[in-house]
Design a protein around this motif. Structure first.
Motif: not given
Length: 346
Positions: A332-341
């Motif tokens: 999860p991203r800190s500001g909301g949403g999701f992150w794939v790296w």
């Protein structure tokens, strides 16, 4: 066959060199015995123990008949090596002291005083033959084990590709079919393009499945560079995507290109499936030795979880990157949403 020719040359040359003043007629029986032992080496891989016995008997016979010493151990040493290489370790190891004992007994039977240095030298040569045979067997088994691991990884990759393909395409079909159902009464003219997309995606899915099942090496399903395929992936998943590319785009190795494609495919599929949004961002960075790929969204998902919903998407991406020696992160991203790296070597 080349080995047999070399051994035969050593045997004949050894008999000639050791014979001294012995007439040629007197050398022929001894050479014939050793050449017969050399011919037996043809079956050393199929019948290593039998060939070892034949070459030992030939060497002892040659020795007891009083022929010039020197070349008689050569076929036996080769057979001893082949026995150890074939995995008959106990027989090969046991043959070393037995051969030394036979040599000692033959000296006694022929009325010759055994030479300690000669016995030590013979024992050293025989031990070396066993050691090199064991080393060759070990390397062969290691190569076989490596090939088995590579085959297992290839099967895993094919299964993962099949999962990624089905998940992406079925999600796209579901999204477009849902759009067609919603518009069939109020805006029927808009339902037909969605149905046409369903037909195209289904056809693409069938082609990709056939490609995955028959693949030897991973290739991006859409063909070409993974970067170029991202917009098409997003459109099919029902997601509007913004693609940002930094660095100089260059050709990638097929496995890296395929990994980047599958990561983008799985991440965008998850956006369409779990995020509750219709927008995402894909960032590609071409570094001197690596390719970085990021997929970001502002959706809800399941905060605090490493994967938005039960399944193997994140796990599959992480394993794919790990096989290539890269790095992977998702959450999860800190500001909301999701992150794939992912960072892939190239």
């Amino acid at each position: 066959m080349a080995l047999l020719v070399v051994v035969a040359a050593l045997v004949v040359g050894g008999v000639q060199a050791a014979a001294g003043e012995v007439p040629a007629a007197g050398r022929l029986p001894g050479a014939a015995i050793l050449l017969a032992a050399t011919a037996a080496l043809h079956w050393r891989r199929r019948r290593p123990v039998a060939v070892l016995t034949v070459t030992a008997a030939a060497a002892v016979t040659y020795y007891l008949l009083g022929y010039p010493l020197g070349p008689e151990p050569v076929p036996f040493v080769v057979a001893l090596y082949a026995t150890a290489e074939a995995g008959r370790r106990s027989i090969a190891v046991t043959a070393v002291p037995l051969a030394v004992a036979l040599l000692l007994a033959a000296d006694v039977a022929a009325g010759r005083a055994p030479e300690g240095e000669d016995l030590v030298a013979v024992a050293a040569v025989l031990v070396a033959a066993v050691g090199f045979g064991e080393l060759s067997r070990s390397r062969r088994e290691q190569r076989h084990a490596y090939a088995e691991r590579a085959a297992a990884q290839e099967r895993l990759r094919i299964a993962r590709d099949l999962h990624d393909t089905l998940a992406h395409q079925l999600t796209a079909i579901s999204v477009q079919a849902g759009a067609a159902l919603r518009k069939r009464d109020s805006r029927p003219e808009l339902a037909y393009p969605a149905l046409e997309t369903v037909r195209e995606v289904a056809g693409d899915a069938l082609r990709e499945i056939r490609s995955v099942l028959g693949a030897i090496r991973a290739e991006p399903a859409a063909g070409g560079n993974a970067c170029e395929a991202v917009p098409a992936l997003a459109a099919r998943a029902g997601v509007a995507v913004t693609v940002t590319v930094s660095g100089r785009a260059v050709g990638l190795p097929p496995d890296v290109d395929a990994a980047a494609y599958r990561i983008a495919q799985e991440a965008l599929t998850n956006v369409g499936r779990h995020a509750g949004v219709t927008e995402a961002e894909v960032r590609l960075a071409y570094l001197p030795r690596h390719l970085e790929i990021e997929v970001l969204d502002r959706g809800g998902g399941h905060p605090g979880s490493g994967e938005r919903a039960p399944g193997h998407g994140i796990t599959g991406m992480r394993e794919r990157v790990s096989i290539l020696g890269g790095r992977f992160s998702a959450g999860p991203r800190s500001g909301g949403g999701f992150w794939v790296w992912a960072k892939l070597p190239r």
